[in-house]
Design an enzyme around this catalytic site. Sequence first.
Site, PDB file in Angstrom:
ATOM      1  CB  ILE C 470     -48.301  19.994 -64.824  1.00  0.00           C
ATOM      2  CG1 ILE C 470     -47.184  20.221 -63.724  1.00  0.00           C
ATOM      3  CG2 ILE C 470     -49.370  20.743 -64.336  1.00  0.00           C
ATOM      4  CD1 ILE C 470     -46.557  21.553 -63.879  1.00  0.00           C
ATOM      5  CB  ILE C 618     -36.527  11.214 -53.052  1.00  0.00           C
ATOM      6  CG1 ILE C 618     -35.308  12.188 -53.095  1.00  0.00           C
ATOM      7  CG2 ILE C 618     -37.098  10.775 -54.592  1.00  0.00           C
ATOM      8  CD1 ILE C 618     -35.764  13.534 -53.844  1.00  0.00           C
ATOM      9  CG  LEU C 619     -42.390  12.738 -51.540  1.00  0.00           C
ATOM     10  CD1 LEU C 619     -43.449  13.809 -51.820  1.00  0.00           C
ATOM     11  CD2 LEU C 619     -42.527  12.577 -49.971  1.00  0.00           C
ATOM     12  CB  THR C 623     -42.723  10.786 -60.124  1.00  0.00           C
ATOM     13  OG1 THR C 623     -42.468  10.675 -58.696  1.00  0.00           O
ATOM     14  CG2 THR C 623     -43.448   9.714 -60.745  1.00  0.00           C
ATOM     15  CD  GLN C 627     -41.287  16.853 -62.206  1.00  0.00           C
ATOM     16  OE1 GLN C 627     -41.166  18.261 -61.910  1.00  0.00           O
ATOM     17  NE2 GLN C 627     -42.029  16.509 -63.258  1.00  0.00           N
ATOM     18  CE  LYS C 690     -34.865  20.569 -48.346  1.00  0.00           C
ATOM     19  NZ  LYS C 690     -33.537  21.349 -47.674  1.00  0.00           N
ATOM     20  CB  VAL C 692     -36.761  17.527 -56.763  1.00  0.00           C
ATOM     21  CG1 VAL C 692     -37.956  16.679 -57.610  1.00  0.00           C
ATOM     22  CG2 VAL C 692     -35.522  17.220 -57.080  1.00  0.00           C
ATOM     23  CD  GLU C 694     -39.819  25.874 -60.450  1.00  0.00           C
ATOM     24  OE1 GLU C 694     -40.921  26.200 -60.913  1.00  0.00           O
ATOM     25  OE2 GLU C 694     -39.645  26.348 -59.312  1.00  0.00           O
TER      26      GLU C 694
END
Lengths: 211, 318, 734
Positions: C470, C618-619, C623, C627, C690, C692, C694
Amino acid sequence: MIEICPFEISRRDLLVSSAATAAFASVAGNAHAQISGNEMQQSSNVSFKVNGEEHALELDNRTTLLDALREHLHLTGTKKGCDHGQCGACTVMVDGRRINSCLTLAVMHDGDEITTIEGYGRPGNLHPMQVAFVKHDGFQCGYCTPGQICSSIAVLQEIEANIPSHVTGDLTEKASVTSAEIRERMSGNICRCGAYSNIVEAITEVAGSKA
Amino acid sequence: MRAFTFERAESVRAAAESASNNPEAKFIAGGTNLLDLMKLEIEVPTHLIDVNGLGLDKIEVTSEGGLRIGAMVRNTDLASHETVRRDYGLLSRALVAGASGQLRNKATTAGNLLQRTRCPYFYDTAQSCNKRMPGSGCSAIGGVTRQLGVIGTSEACIATHPSDMAVAMRALDAVVETTRPDGTNRSIPISDFHHLPGDSPHIETALEKGEMITAVTLPKPAGGMHIYRKVRDRASYAFALVSIGAIIQADGTGRVAVGGVAPKPWRVDAADAALAKGAKAACAELMADARPTDDNRFKIALVERTLAAVIEETRDKP
Amino acid sequence: MKFEKPATTNPIDNLTVVGKPIHRIDGELKTTGRAKYAYEWHDPDIDYAYGYPLGSSIAKGRIRSMDTAAAKKSPGVISVVTALDVGKRDLGSKNTANLFGGDEVQHYHQAIAIVVAATFEQARAASALIKVDYAVGEGVFDLSTATKDAKKPKAEGGTEPDSSVGDFEGAFANAAVKLDATYTTPDQSHAMMEPFASIAAWNGDELTVWTSSQMIDWWRTDLATTLGIDKEKIHLMSPFIGGGFGGKLFLRSDAVMAAFAAKAAGRPVKVALPRPFLVNNATHRPATIQRIRIGATRDGKITAIGHESWSGDLPGGQPETAVMQTRLLYAGENRMTAMRLATLDLPEGNSMRAPGEAPGLMALEIAIDEIAVKLGMDPVEFRILNDTQVDPEKPGRNFSHRNLVGCLTLGAEKFGWNARGKPGTKREGGQFIGLGMAAAFRNNLVMPSGARVKLDARGDITVETDMTDIGTGSYTILAQTAAEMMGVPMEKVGVHLGDSRFPVSSGSGGQFGANSSTSGVYAACVKLREAVAQKLGFNSQDIEFANGEVRSDNRVVPLSQAAGPEGLVGEDTMQWGDLEKTYQQSTFGAHFVEVGVDVATGEVRLKRMLAVCAAGRILNPITARSQVIGAMTMGAGLALSEELSVDKRRGFFVNHDLAGYEVAVHADIPHQDVIFMDETDPISSPMKAKGVGELGLCGVSAAIANAVYNATGIRVRDYPVTLDKLIHELPEVA
């Protein structure tokens, strides 16, 4: 390039053969409709160039330029976000100026030259602004992005042409490329994902490379 | 949007005639407001007359040393015009404070004057609105009114005029030039152009059926400092809560018009006369008969504070 | 695969692809306008018809009759389907209000008819010709008065509405320093740029729907329920979504109407909800009234903390869970929280980005600022002093990883927090200048997530999952995950998303998408690695995938060769054990903001923004950063301008378009900085990541409100912080 959208798979599932024949006939019918030119009709003939290509259409007078592009020419890069001039997702260039294609009738653009996002670049051969948007991640969901990019290109041209903005200091001096100018001039393009900070960086980079 | 027939007018006279012959006709210029309203069936013309091709897109110096602005001059072109920037800075400032770059590229001088209100009850066809449907009542009164008018309103309507440009035109004493279907022309001072709602809020301007705006004329430059201050919640692309258009001379005298508060650009002679005495005195005259709601009472204080800041700005600069 | 024990070393830890700043792999499609969204699917061999909806013009009542004769006779009209025609439908499990069908009107602009015509223009014109006769009912629309009849809601998903530890009332009464304040947050709208849109096509009893959905399987399930057909008969696709923010979590009326319309018209139908209609038609984040009480010792230790929240929804709806973070964020022995739910006949309230925490922290983090002021303490220090490493309601339960203090400390240093002056004392030009900050907190959720990963004879990897992107970057991070696991470069990975024929994933919501769906791909890749090992006769314990090759001892085989002509497939679903019960898993951060407030007009403008986030691994920093800045931008809107204005007489949101509901524009947003703490959380998942998406929204609005206080000395407790709430207290203009 990797292929992301499973287009072929999807298409196979959606094919409805009986409808297909009917559709083909009606499309062909439109294309060869007589150029009546009768202005008292509720539809009109209109010709314009889109991304360098000439198109002749018979359209319901009510058809906006946006819907002509999306529903008749299937150039769906130009987005419908609000259809009321409140978001900027439908921004295209008409005769060198950016406008909201949702708030103009297609029939009013006879003879015009229109550039949409599809006209600026394609995968593998991007416009410098598109490159900068990818590099600076100037988008997320991507829905406002074509409008943002069309506006970005136009904004730099407008500053170059010395068109003033709300934040221009002295109206008698030449407008300049600053972050504040870019932000103000881009404000007619809403990005709910909130990529603004990155978009300004992308535009600034393109502006800098031109200077 | 209801179906309509469409014509490209060949001349001003022909356009006016066509409009008078067809009671449900509308002129279309930039279309940025009209099409918005047609999509919602707030406007339901059965015939559109495209007046873009009539050569009304020129800006010329008048014999009196003023400026004649063609009705179809786009907001962008008007704001960018060298003479406007130099001598009518207020107008340039007001234009670029409005809408967005895209909309200003399309919106015209005449269309901007004829812009209709942004009252949300006018925009929602499920709600009663005397402006949209005369006699149906005003659902805004008693409803959500923060954006709506505080002065010049009536029991029938509390909508505001949304234009920024018109506020500048009012301060500049612009004159609206028109052509009527019978071919006669007339000049309407901007002060008389927009009507107050009274008990007929659907009648918004002095224009008669089929009468077409051909130009807006500005008198010779007034000199002084030109300031347009638009106050809004977000920093851009929003309608004014309040806006101040002011021309202030070195001696502190001047004129002031206010947007966002009334059904027309709001200017009061007594306020101009009091301007040299300061914002409080001028605002007292401007807002003398204000009838705010609880939600928009703040606009009165906001007008005074904004005007004070505008006056202060003229003192800061030589 | 079931994740039951904290992760140890695994192939993701190589970090050759994961964790790298890789640009979006869908970037070229999106920037060239080639990415196809729901309404844009076009097959030249299909004769689409256009559907245009009609909404109820009353908020509550019943439809007595509908006259569709004129609409049906209107040019181009193929069919008109009304709510009365389709009758009352079974309600989808995730929906509160009926989407379409039956004579009952539950809210304004509830969908009551769909007109199908050959063109969009014809359908729109005909929709206006339908006449509706209503029996108007009495509704309740004002939260401030409806609270007197508010009830304790039932526990949802293990979340009790109330919590209590120690003796809150006693401790608060006896506290040396006390704050008792009430805050309000208004109804808010997702306002995603792509309107809800669907194309529906029937082939016999099989339905294909191209739509805009965050959650493929939820939509498919609830669409089947609503239509009364077998779920297996529905094929749903949503490969690109023009923003959702929670608004597209649950089945919406566009898909239902498109399905009925296509059935009636006997051909595929396209439906997009018009912008002025969708605001009241869809869901929104409900308004809240929140009372917060904090008691502290003179040296700043919290002894009592209480948070109560009231919100409203339609009958059968849920509360906005605005107190949840207060159960976990700060220490304090005596605590209470409570949620009460009023019945309101406004449109359905439901999830919007960071439900609960976003509005909860809008209130709580002003309250913390206020008590710090009362104590004469720096609000950063106050937060550090009251940090907790255990669940304060269940002290035996640790956080999996919690570095709130690190975020606060680093943020204060990087932002120049020490330069903050006393309230109302700093002026630059025509503005008062203020600094504000707030803690960010959002729980880390995980959801079961499945994927299928294919290896073909070219050595190419293809990921298939019904996960959605999204705008979050799912395409890219899933490709990174597969590339890392299979030891191939990014160019060798293709990702197919958003299709109900693919394994059911977590979907996108609750900031669980990235961690859960990459874990699902991880699980599928583990299966595929095993298949490769088995095929080659390698010992799967001693095997390395790198550079497009498989190695074991001294044997090296290219993946393309291992795949063989038939290729290999790994498919699995990541399931979750009870680590989330054993440990409290949350994400943390700190927001710092500088504002300028116009001394005359009270207009608030942002000058600087910084977020520091601690959210596990943080993958993809590109991006993930997007976010966070996007959430900060939304938070700026929520702080300063966003409010769905309720007409309390007629029961609807009056400003139901993008001109009336003011989200932030370019000019509102300054340059934004984001810092990610370098950390991993092995208790969270094998990815050690984890959510991130929101976190960035949580607390930022309060940081802005606190900055306004610092700039002006004026405390605004009712959002949005607009100039009308400031100017009467600002000093006179000279």
